[in-house]
Every structure is written in structure tokens, then in C-alpha cells.
Design a protein around this motif. Sequence first.
Motif, PDB file in Angstrom:
ATOM      1  N   ARG A 124      -4.271   0.736   8.066  1.00  8.62           N
ATOM      2  CA  ARG A 124      -3.356   0.519   7.346  1.00  8.62           C
ATOM      3  C   ARG A 124      -2.061   1.463   7.479  1.00  8.62           C
ATOM      4  NH1 ARG A 124      -5.740  -3.050   6.585  1.00  8.62           N
ATOM      5  NH2 ARG A 124      -7.474  -3.574   4.761  1.00  8.62           N
ATOM      6  N   HIS A 133      -4.261  -1.268  -1.321  1.00  3.29           N
ATOM      7  CA  HIS A 133      -2.974  -1.553  -0.712  1.00  3.29           C
ATOM      8  C   HIS A 133      -2.512  -2.936  -1.224  1.00  3.29           C
ATOM      9  CE1 HIS A 133      -4.613   1.478   1.701  1.00  3.29           C
ATOM     10  NE2 HIS A 133      -3.531   1.788   2.216  1.00  3.29           N
ATOM     11  N   ARG A 144       1.417  -2.940   2.772  1.00  5.99           N
ATOM     12  CA  ARG A 144       0.649  -3.895   3.242  1.00  5.99           C
ATOM     13  C   ARG A 144       1.310  -5.156   3.751  1.00  5.99           C
ATOM     14  NH1 ARG A 144      -3.207  -5.083   6.177  1.00  5.99           N
ATOM     15  NH2 ARG A 144      -5.271  -6.064   5.054  1.00  5.99           N
TER      16      ARG A 144
END
Length: 351
Positions: free
Chosen positions: A85, A152, A186
Motif C-alpha cells: 500500500r 484504504h 488507494r
Amino acid sequence: MPRWLAAAIAALIIAASAWNAWALEVRDTAHTSDIAQRLDRGEKIDMDLYRQVHAQVAAGQDYYAVATAGNREFTFPTKPFVTVRTPVLAWTSALWGEWGWRVAAALLWSANIAAWFLALGPLASGRERDAAMVLSALFGAVAFIPIIPYSHECLAGLFVSLALALSATRWWVAGLVLAVIGVAIRELAMPFLFAWAAIALVAGHRREPAAVFAAIALVVAGLWLHANAVDAARLPGDMTSPGWKGLFGPSLPLYGIHITTLLQVLPSWLAGPLGVLPLLGWAALGGRLGAFATLWFAGFIFAVAVFARQENFYWMGLFVPAYGVGLAFVPRAFGDLAASFRQTASASPTT
């Protein structure tokens, strides 16, 4: 529209609604089995990884070192770079903590409710605007789930949904800033910006497409830096993702919409149609906003149907709460279809 087309759309909607009611139960069984198998193999839950990484970053450790180490510990891949991420959520959590994001999520939820009421002012009836507010509140209830500081997708969805509403107002620049923040959290939301650019170009605007393309360039530069940082922290023995070619069809994205919203508390016979009908509603709204929303939602549903794996259902958190707002326009869609049915095959001009 021609009567035959209206009949085809009505038949498709009825069939899709009935099919989704059945598919939700099938997909839920598959999801439960997948989770059990992964836990039996010793795999851990994604959210536990994010909690661990956030705590370590808050303690002063380097994000990329702890994120890639966490992926190894949890038997997750680190290649390609999108399996790690972006650091935005961890870095900001280190600044204002878990409760900071809980407050932010609640504020975004409230802002979405107000923004949809304002954005639909010249486009919808009073009843549709009122319904849009209620639907935004209900579909955005994910803002209050316990794990929201680590989700996210859902946090990015709250930003992107607000950006979609503001794109139809004079505050579209603020919406674009919010969209960039959502994509930074994201990167999977990147197609939203491409959809925005396409709609702005077709609309014939000058400044707006240029601003959107500048935003895309900014995000691409950030992702390039992120990719290089992940590559630098990767070790030779790290796992590589098997890729994304699930080919599960529309049942997976529709299940993702179901499980990331309050639809999950409804019986399948009701949740099935309610998961399908928002797309019809957005198409019925028409105009620039309707086209933008339809392109974003339909395009992403198609992509998830083709590429996502079983465990990727949570990607659909990017839709909350805007997707559900489309239900406000379903009566309009039914009215349009009914009007087409009432047309005679040889309608004569009125005098």
C-alpha cells in the motif's frame, strides 16, 4: 428510446436482479470457504498487517522497511509494487492517530450527504434530492466501522464519492483535490481520474481537462516514487503476486458492493436487486454527471469482474457511498421505460 430497446433493458434488469439474489449466496459461501482455507494455511488478515505497520511508523520506523517486512511476515507478496500500500495512510496516522481518521471519515460521510443534495439541485426533483441524501447516509455508513482507519479502499471511496458530487458544481477544483487524495490513499481509484478526463473532454471544456490531466501526472509521479521505494526495500526471496486474472464475472464486484454496505444486513432476495439497480439509476439521470458516474461505476465493475481474485471483493469499497445514490433515480428510469412501452409503433405527430 424504441420499444424493443426498452423491453430489452427491462428484461436485462429483471434477469440481473434475480440472478444477483442467487449469486450473492453462492459468492458468500465461496468467500467463507476462501477465508477458512487461507487461515488454515497460516495466512493472516490484511487489517492486522496495516495495524502493525501503522504502529511501527508511529514509533518512528521507516514505512517501506516495515511494510515490506510485514508483507513477508504475513506471507504476502511485495512484487509488483502495488501489492504494498502507498504510505499515505500510515504517515497521516502517525500524525493524528487512529481517532484522527475516525473523525475524518465521519466528516467525509457528512460532507457527502450535503454535497449530493447541492450537486443534484438543478438536475433532480426535490424527492430525488431527499432520497439521495438518505441513500448517501445509508451507503456511507461504512465510515463508522471499527476498522475504518485501516481500510484504504473505504476511505478512498469516501474521498472519491465526494469528488464525484463536487465535479457537477462550481467547486469542481476542490473535488479534483479530493480525488487526488483518494487515489493517493488507494491507487486502484486511478480510473476515476481517467473517466473524469474523458467526460470533461467530451463536454468541450478547456480548463477542466487540463487540470485533470495535471492531476493524473501528479499521481503518476507519486506512484513512480512509491514503486522505486518498494523496489529498494524488496529482498531476493520475496514473493511475487500470481497476478490478477480471476474471471469471476459480475458476481464478484456485486458481492463486494453487498459486503461493503448495509445491503449485507438485508435478505438476498432484496439485496440482489438493490445491488444492481443503482447502475440503472445513474444511467437514467443522464447529462454530464450521469454519464460520469455510469462510466466510472460500469467500467470499474467490468474491470473487477475480469481481473479480481476472490479475496479482492473489498476493492468495491471505492464505490461508497456514491454508487448507492443511484437508487434515487430508479423511479425515473422506470418512468422512462414505461413511457417507451406506451409509444405506438407508428406514432403520429401532434398538431
